[in-house]
Design a protein around this motif. Structure first.
Motif, short mmCIF file in Angstrom:
data_model
loop_
_atom_site.label_atom_id
_atom_site.label_comp_id
_atom_site.label_asym_id
_atom_site.label_seq_id
_atom_site.Cartn_x
_atom_site.Cartn_y
_atom_site.Cartn_z
N LEU A 196 7.82 -5.70 7.58
CA LEU A 196 7.43 -4.98 8.79
C LEU A 196 5.98 -5.31 9.19
CD1 LEU A 196 8.96 -1.50 7.87
CD2 LEU A 196 9.97 -3.29 9.32
N GLN A 197 5.14 -5.63 8.21
CA GLN A 197 3.72 -5.88 8.48
C GLN A 197 3.38 -7.35 8.68
OE1 GLN A 197 0.95 -3.77 5.95
NE2 GLN A 197 2.56 -2.37 5.30
N TYR A 198 4.20 -8.23 8.10
CA TYR A 198 3.94 -9.67 8.17
C TYR A 198 5.13 -10.37 8.78
CZ TYR A 198 0.33 -8.23 4.90
OH TYR A 198 -0.73 -7.59 4.32
N GLU A 199 4.97 -11.63 9.08
CA GLU A 199 6.06 -12.40 9.67
C GLU A 199 7.16 -12.64 8.64
OE1 GLU A 199 6.76 -16.66 11.95
OE2 GLU A 199 4.73 -15.90 11.66
N SER A 200 8.40 -12.34 9.00
CA SER A 200 9.54 -12.59 8.12
C SER A 200 9.86 -14.08 8.12
CB SER A 200 10.76 -11.80 8.59
OG SER A 200 10.48 -10.41 8.55
N TYR A 201 10.42 -14.57 7.03
CA TYR A 201 10.72 -16.00 6.94
C TYR A 201 11.85 -16.25 5.95
CZ TYR A 201 7.90 -15.76 2.70
OH TYR A 201 7.41 -15.42 1.47
N THR A 202 12.41 -17.45 6.04
CA THR A 202 13.47 -17.90 5.13
C THR A 202 13.08 -19.26 4.58
OG1 THR A 202 15.14 -16.71 6.39
CG2 THR A 202 15.92 -18.46 4.93
N GLU A 203 13.22 -19.43 3.27
CA GLU A 203 12.97 -20.71 2.61
C GLU A 203 14.28 -21.21 2.01
OE1 GLU A 203 9.87 -20.67 -0.37
OE2 GLU A 203 8.84 -19.07 0.69
N MET A 204 14.53 -22.51 2.15
CA MET A 204 15.73 -23.12 1.55
C MET A 204 15.31 -24.39 0.81
SD MET A 204 18.50 -22.66 4.58
CE MET A 204 17.36 -22.82 5.95
N LEU A 205 15.91 -24.61 -0.35
CA LEU A 205 15.60 -25.78 -1.15
C LEU A 205 16.86 -26.25 -1.85
CD1 LEU A 205 13.55 -27.73 -2.54
CD2 LEU A 205 13.35 -26.00 -4.33
N GLY A 206 17.15 -27.53 -1.72
CA GLY A 206 18.26 -28.14 -2.44
C GLY A 206 17.71 -29.23 -3.34
N SER A 207 18.27 -29.36 -4.53
CA SER A 207 17.79 -30.41 -5.43
C SER A 207 18.97 -31.04 -6.16
CB SER A 207 16.78 -29.85 -6.44
OG SER A 207 17.38 -28.90 -7.29
N LEU A 208 18.86 -32.34 -6.35
CA LEU A 208 19.84 -33.11 -7.08
C LEU A 208 19.13 -33.69 -8.31
CD1 LEU A 208 22.73 -34.31 -7.05
CD2 LEU A 208 21.76 -36.27 -5.81
N ASP A 227 0.83 -1.22 0.00
CA ASP A 227 0.00 0.00 0.00
C ASP A 227 0.86 1.26 0.00
OD1 ASP A 227 -2.38 -1.45 -0.11
OD2 ASP A 227 -2.43 -1.66 2.07
N LYS A 228 1.90 1.26 -0.84
CA LYS A 228 2.81 2.38 -1.08
C LYS A 228 3.68 2.75 0.12
CE LYS A 228 -0.17 4.05 -4.68
NZ LYS A 228 -1.02 5.05 -5.20
N VAL A 229 3.76 1.85 1.12
CA VAL A 229 4.59 2.07 2.30
C VAL A 229 5.71 1.03 2.27
CG1 VAL A 229 4.65 2.04 4.83
CG2 VAL A 229 2.65 2.95 3.64
N SER A 230 6.94 1.48 2.48
CA SER A 230 8.09 0.56 2.48
C SER A 230 7.86 -0.54 3.51
CB SER A 230 9.35 1.35 2.83
OG SER A 230 10.45 0.47 2.87
N ASP A 231 8.05 -1.79 3.09
CA ASP A 231 7.71 -2.91 3.97
C ASP A 231 8.86 -3.88 4.19
OD1 ASP A 231 5.75 -4.53 5.47
OD2 ASP A 231 6.17 -5.97 3.88
N GLY A 232 9.98 -3.73 3.57
CA GLY A 232 11.07 -4.69 3.75
C GLY A 232 11.65 -5.08 2.41
N ASN A 233 12.14 -6.33 2.34
CA ASN A 233 12.77 -6.77 1.11
C ASN A 233 12.70 -8.28 0.96
OD1 ASN A 233 15.14 -7.94 2.46
ND2 ASN A 233 15.59 -5.81 2.96
N VAL A 234 13.02 -8.72 -0.25
CA VAL A 234 13.12 -10.14 -0.56
C VAL A 234 14.46 -10.36 -1.25
CG1 VAL A 234 12.11 -12.08 -1.81
CG2 VAL A 234 10.61 -10.30 -0.88
N ILE A 235 15.27 -11.27 -0.69
CA ILE A 235 16.55 -11.62 -1.28
C ILE A 235 16.48 -13.08 -1.69
CG2 ILE A 235 19.04 -11.82 -0.92
CD1 ILE A 235 18.73 -9.65 1.25
N ASN A 236 16.78 -13.34 -2.95
CA ASN A 236 16.70 -14.69 -3.50
C ASN A 236 18.07 -15.03 -4.07
OD1 ASN A 236 16.16 -17.04 -4.89
ND2 ASN A 236 14.39 -16.24 -5.97
N GLY A 237 18.65 -16.12 -3.62
CA GLY A 237 19.95 -16.54 -4.12
C GLY A 237 19.92 -17.99 -4.56
N SER A 238 20.69 -18.32 -5.58
CA SER A 238 20.78 -19.70 -6.03
C SER A 238 22.19 -20.00 -6.53
CB SER A 238 19.76 -20.01 -7.12
OG SER A 238 20.10 -19.36 -8.32
#
Length: 131
Positions: A112-124, A76-87
């Motif tokens: 800032l408004q929702y719960e922060s979280y981290t996702e990790m996935l490994g695939s072979l 809603d046009k208010v700074s809320d955080g960030n998303v960092i995606n690495g592979s």
């Protein structure tokens, strides 16, 4: 009752560039992106950039790739955080038609408004080229 909450509009724009250097067996990719999702109760906008590097070794038998993407998030046009995606990917081709690779992905979402979280996935993966 839920009909108004299920309606959503999405606009996604991306500008990407790849420079390949076959003599050295590597490439660099960069990108810019803009994502806008409008829902009944909120609007989410993300603006970001991508940087990646690929390097091949041993006549392209061993290949590596690393990419990182950063998005600044607005709700809603208010700074809320960030998303960092690495592979990162490590692949090995053998017998000209077989490939074995391992990929690791991580996504770290800070809000800032929702719960922060981290996702990790490994695939072979194992691939056989038929032709």
């Amino acid at each position: 009752v839920t009909r108004i909450y299920g309606n959503m509009q999405a606009m996604m724009l991306a500008l990407n560039h790849t420079s390949s250097f076959t003599r050295w067996g590597n490439s660099i990719n960069t990108g810019l992106n803009y994502n806008l999702i409008k829902m009944a109760l909120a609007e989410n906008k993300q603006i970001g950039a991508t940087l990646g590097y690929t390097q091949n070794f041993f006549k392209d038998a061993l290949n590596t790739n690393a990419t990182v993407n950063y998005n600044k998030s607005y709700i809603d046009k208010v700074s809320d955080g960030n998303v960092i995606n690495g592979s990162a990917t490590l692949g090995y081709t053998f017998a000209k038609r077989h490939n074995l690779s391992f990929t690791y992905n991580i996504i770290k979402t800070t809000s800032l408004q929702y719960e922060s979280y981290t996702e990790m996935l490994g695939s072979l993966s194992y691939t056989v080229r038929i032709k």
